[in-house]
Design a protein around this motif. Sequence first.
Motif, PDB file in Angstrom:
ATOM      1  N   ALA A   1       0.834  -1.203   0.000  1.00 25.21           N
ATOM      2  CA  ALA A   1       0.000   0.000   0.000  1.00 25.21           C
ATOM      3  C   ALA A   1       0.866   1.250   0.000  1.00 25.21           C
ATOM      4  CB  ALA A   1      -0.918   0.012   1.225  1.00 25.21           C
ATOM      5  N   PHE A   2       0.365   2.277  -0.675  1.00 24.39           N
ATOM      6  CA  PHE A   2       0.986   3.592  -0.615  1.00 24.39           C
ATOM      7  C   PHE A   2       0.753   4.172   0.775  1.00 24.39           C
ATOM      8  CE2 PHE A   2      -0.010   3.119  -5.136  1.00 24.39           C
ATOM      9  CZ  PHE A   2       1.221   3.429  -5.713  1.00 24.39           C
TER      10      PHE A   2
ATOM     11  N   VAL B   1       0.188   7.967   2.860  1.00 22.95           N
ATOM     12  CA  VAL B   1       0.096   9.426   2.975  1.00 22.95           C
ATOM     13  C   VAL B   1       0.717   9.741   4.324  1.00 22.95           C
ATOM     14  CG1 VAL B   1      -1.422  11.419   3.215  1.00 22.95           C
ATOM     15  CG2 VAL B   1      -2.018   9.595   1.620  1.00 22.95           C
TER      16      VAL B   1
ATOM     17  N   ALA C   1      -5.861   9.491   2.390  1.00 23.63           N
ATOM     18  CA  ALA C   1      -5.758   8.042   2.184  1.00 23.63           C
ATOM     19  C   ALA C   1      -7.119   7.475   1.771  1.00 23.63           C
ATOM     20  CB  ALA C   1      -5.236   7.354   3.442  1.00 23.63           C
TER      21      ALA C   1
ATOM     22  N   ALA D   1      -7.696   8.348  -1.850  1.00 24.65           N
ATOM     23  CA  ALA D   1      -6.897   7.477  -2.712  1.00 24.65           C
ATOM     24  C   ALA D   1      -7.532   6.091  -2.813  1.00 24.65           C
ATOM     25  CB  ALA D   1      -5.464   7.374  -2.179  1.00 24.65           C
ATOM     26  N   ASN D   2      -7.988   5.561  -1.683  1.00 22.68           N
ATOM     27  CA  ASN D   2      -8.651   4.258  -1.688  1.00 22.68           C
ATOM     28  C   ASN D   2      -9.922   4.288  -2.538  1.00 22.68           C
ATOM     29  OD1 ASN D   2      -6.989   2.464  -0.065  1.00 22.68           O
ATOM     30  ND2 ASN D   2      -7.464   3.830   1.631  1.00 22.68           N
TER      31      ASN D   2
ATOM     32  N   LEU E   1      -6.626   3.200  -5.306  1.00 22.68           N
ATOM     33  CA  LEU E   1      -5.228   3.097  -4.876  1.00 22.68           C
ATOM     34  C   LEU E   1      -5.192   2.654  -3.424  1.00 22.68           C
ATOM     35  CD1 LEU E   1      -3.885   6.456  -6.338  1.00 22.68           C
ATOM     36  CD2 LEU E   1      -3.475   4.169  -7.243  1.00 22.68           C
ATOM     37  N   ASN E   2      -4.566   1.539  -3.146  1.00 24.91           N
ATOM     38  CA  ASN E   2      -4.447   1.037  -1.787  1.00 24.91           C
ATOM     39  C   ASN E   2      -3.519   1.983  -1.021  1.00 24.91           C
ATOM     40  OD1 ASN E   2      -4.571  -0.582   0.474  1.00 24.91           O
ATOM     41  ND2 ASN E   2      -3.245  -2.168  -0.360  1.00 24.91           N
ATOM     42  N   CYS E   3      -4.040   2.647   0.008  1.00 26.85           N
ATOM     43  CA  CYS E   3      -3.275   3.695   0.687  1.00 26.85           C
ATOM     44  C   CYS E   3      -3.610   3.717   2.179  1.00 26.85           C
ATOM     45  CB  CYS E   3      -3.620   5.038   0.044  1.00 26.85           C
ATOM     46  SG  CYS E   3      -2.519   6.366   0.501  1.00 26.85           S
TER      47      CYS E   3
END
Length: 182
Positions: free
Chosen positions: A34-35, A37, A63, A66-67, A71-73
């Motif tokens: 996961a990314f 923040v 976050a 993004a999710n 995007l997994n964050c």
Amino acid sequence: GRRARVAEILELQNRSWGASAKALENIARFREGAFAVVTGQQVGLFGGPVFSIYKALTAVKLAQEANNLGLNCVPVFWLATEDHDLEEVNQVDILSPGGQLERFSIPTHGDKDLPVGGVTFGKEIAEIVARAEGLLGESEAATLLAECYRPGETFGTAFAMLFVRLFADVGVIMLDGSDPEL
């Protein structure tokens, strides 16, 4: 390999501060790619200035956004324990029921040039917490301060424990960058 090692350290740090299941889940997500923040703030008395909370909430919101975009964050809060400005972090103002700011400060002992994250609270912190509890009354905020800001804790550990509890439901990952393992 580096990500796995960082995740391992984050898990150890966060467990030591009483992290929630959601925070541990987010660490596992980070481990899997996961990314993140990342935001942060120097650690201070009673969580420091209110914008510290706003920073953490902003990381949570970004976050989540993004999710929502696929995007997994995960949100991460960097505990700036390496900061050296003890005179800046040993005090905080709390709004009284009458609408006035009341200053709380803790006397600090030792070398002013040491990183603040490692400065340990003595028995004086109990008096400061009791004064804050008197101002805040029977409340979750007063309970949290009493649980986290105790003799023997440091500015770093107390701040981390407070934020772990404040953000338990959303799982903000705390990161102490001064950990020699990192």
